[in-house]
Enzyme design. Structure first.
Site, PDB file in Angstrom:
ATOM      1  N   THR A  32       0.823  -1.199   0.000  1.00 54.64           N
ATOM      2  CA  THR A  32       0.000   0.000   0.000  1.00 54.64           C
ATOM      3  C   THR A  32       0.863   1.258   0.000  1.00 54.64           C
ATOM      4  O   THR A  32       2.001   1.255   0.468  1.00 54.64           O
ATOM      5  CB  THR A  32      -0.939   0.050   1.226  1.00 54.64           C
ATOM      6  OG1 THR A  32      -0.196   0.433   2.396  1.00 54.64           O
ATOM      7  CG2 THR A  32      -1.617  -1.296   1.447  1.00 54.64           C
ATOM      8  N   ASP A  56      -4.178   5.774   2.740  1.00 53.47           N
ATOM      9  CA  ASP A  56      -3.730   6.791   3.679  1.00 53.47           C
ATOM     10  C   ASP A  56      -4.061   6.245   5.051  1.00 53.47           C
ATOM     11  O   ASP A  56      -5.237   6.170   5.435  1.00 53.47           O
ATOM     12  CB  ASP A  56      -4.459   8.112   3.413  1.00 53.47           C
ATOM     13  CG  ASP A  56      -4.097   9.198   4.415  1.00 53.47           C
ATOM     14  OD1 ASP A  56      -3.336   8.905   5.364  1.00 53.47           O
ATOM     15  OD2 ASP A  56      -4.589  10.333   4.260  1.00 53.47           O
ATOM     16  N   ASN A  83       4.403  -0.230   8.528  1.00 55.80           N
ATOM     17  CA  ASN A  83       5.634   0.487   8.215  1.00 55.80           C
ATOM     18  C   ASN A  83       5.401   1.966   7.933  1.00 55.80           C
ATOM     19  O   ASN A  83       6.318   2.769   8.098  1.00 55.80           O
ATOM     20  CB  ASN A  83       6.302  -0.173   6.997  1.00 55.80           C
ATOM     21  CG  ASN A  83       7.460   0.645   6.456  1.00 55.80           C
ATOM     22  OD1 ASN A  83       8.478   0.802   7.115  1.00 55.80           O
ATOM     23  ND2 ASN A  83       7.291   1.203   5.261  1.00 55.80           N
ATOM     24  N   SER A 134       8.906   0.352  14.659  1.00 59.45           N
ATOM     25  CA  SER A 134       9.111   1.401  15.648  1.00 59.45           C
ATOM     26  C   SER A 134      10.444   2.070  15.354  1.00 59.45           C
ATOM     27  O   SER A 134      10.738   2.414  14.214  1.00 59.45           O
ATOM     28  CB  SER A 134       9.055   0.800  17.057  1.00 59.45           C
ATOM     29  OG  SER A 134       9.192   1.794  18.045  1.00 59.45           O
ATOM     30  N   TYR A 148       8.147  12.811  17.298  1.00 60.77           N
ATOM     31  CA  TYR A 148       8.438  11.502  16.703  1.00 60.77           C
ATOM     32  C   TYR A 148       8.778  10.493  17.797  1.00 60.77           C
ATOM     33  O   TYR A 148       8.260   9.377  17.810  1.00 60.77           O
ATOM     34  CB  TYR A 148       9.601  11.638  15.714  1.00 60.77           C
ATOM     35  CG  TYR A 148      10.010  10.332  15.068  1.00 60.77           C
ATOM     36  CD1 TYR A 148       9.228   9.747  14.079  1.00 60.77           C
ATOM     37  CD2 TYR A 148      11.196   9.697  15.435  1.00 60.77           C
ATOM     38  CE1 TYR A 148       9.605   8.553  13.476  1.00 60.77           C
ATOM     39  CE2 TYR A 148      11.583   8.507  14.841  1.00 60.77           C
ATOM     40  CZ  TYR A 148      10.787   7.937  13.869  1.00 60.77           C
ATOM     41  OH  TYR A 148      11.165   6.752  13.280  1.00 60.77           O
ATOM     42  N   LYS A 152       6.583   6.996  18.757  1.00 58.55           N
ATOM     43  CA  LYS A 152       7.181   5.655  18.775  1.00 58.55           C
ATOM     44  C   LYS A 152       7.146   5.056  20.188  1.00 58.55           C
ATOM     45  O   LYS A 152       6.976   3.839  20.339  1.00 58.55           O
ATOM     46  CB  LYS A 152       8.609   5.709  18.233  1.00 58.55           C
ATOM     47  CG  LYS A 152       8.689   6.073  16.757  1.00 58.55           C
ATOM     48  CD  LYS A 152       7.928   5.089  15.880  1.00 58.55           C
ATOM     49  CE  LYS A 152       8.103   5.372  14.399  1.00 58.55           C
ATOM     50  NZ  LYS A 152       7.389   4.395  13.540  1.00 58.55           N
TER      51      LYS A 152
END
Length: 268
Positions: A32, A56, A83, A134, A148, A152
């Site tokens: 995707t 999306d 991912n 991650s 960010y 994670k």
């Protein structure tokens, strides 16, 4: 029967390299991307073994629809690789409300929606493997990467809990923890409201020594992971990853132990 792998964010970077590695090994791959045209080369080369779909991951309904399409097309979803994601860079003070929410919509909620969507399928199969991409920055934070880092860290808590909940159904969960790799993830999001008080910190951080890995070199490790009968909860990628996290945790443990008397007294 070949196993089916659903992988998000397959247009470039880890996603593209891994999708091609799986296809070369004979797996069925549902790849995707937001722009499905970026997957045309996979379609041309691997034909019916690859299903390319626009996705999306911020859109929960679109995520549910994609999972249904993959299940109907291949008849199963054996492995999900979450991912898709990007890195918002900048000091925490600089992040706008929209930037902060967007970082979590993609990195955290996008992962949550796909995970929730495949769980009923994997439970019915009594087997499955959910792989969450991650980062070592989900275990040990660095400055100017605060949102960010936070997204994670959230994936870490979600996935460790998930692993305990779904083991009874024959479903494995793995957190993949890459160190820095030479990809464009570091250039996909920069806080729009720059504050000059952080310029020195940003300059020092950008000029610090980096040992970036090669994206394509990770493919054999991911193939080995999906083919393992007993996959680990966490898999580090790169030679920097484990030493970096280990040093960080040793420092934390030292401080925690120094303050342990205060902690015990607080028990009452």
């Amino acid at each position: 029967m070949s196993k089916t792998i659903l992988i998000t964010g397959a247009s470039k970077g880890f996603g593209k390299a891994w999708a091609e590695a799986f296809l070369a090994k004979g797996y069925n791959v549902a790849a995707t991307a937001r722009n499905v045209d970026t997957l045309n080369d996979l379609k041309e080369k691997y034909g019916q073994s690859v299903l390319t779909l626009k996705l999306d991951v911020d859109n929960r309904e679109e995520s549910l629809s994609v999972v249904e399409k993959v299940q109907n097309h291949f008849g199963s979803i054996d492995i999900l690789i979450n991912n898709a994601g990007y890195a918002l860079t900048g000091a925490i003070e600089e992040a706008t409300p929209n930037e902060a929410r967007a970082q979590f919509e993609t990195n955290f909620f996008g992962t949550l929606w796909l995970t929730q969507a495949v769980l009923p399928i994997m439970r019915n199969q009594k087997s499955g493997h959910i792989i969450q991409v991650s980062s070592i920055l989900g275990l040990a934070a660095l400055p100017t990467m605060g949102l960010y880092n936070a997204s994670k860290f959230a994936i870490e808590g979600l996935s460790e809990t998930l692993a305990a909940e779904v083991k009874q159904f024959g479903i494995n969960v793995t957190l993949v923890e890459p160190n820095g790799y030479a990809s464009n993830i570091w250039h996909t999001g920069i806080s729009s409201e720059s504050n000059p008080v952080y310029d020195g910190l940003k300059k020092a951080f950008s000029e610090s020594e980096n040992d970036f890995g090669i994206v394509e070199a990770t493919a054999p490790a991911i193939v080995k992971l999906v083919e393992s009968e007993n996959p680990p909860l966490r898999l580090f990628l790169g030679r920097v990853a484990l030493p970096f996290v280990k040093q960080n945790y040793e420092q934390k443990l030292k401080v925690w132990e120094e303050w342990n008397d205060v902690s015990v007294e607080a028990h009452g």
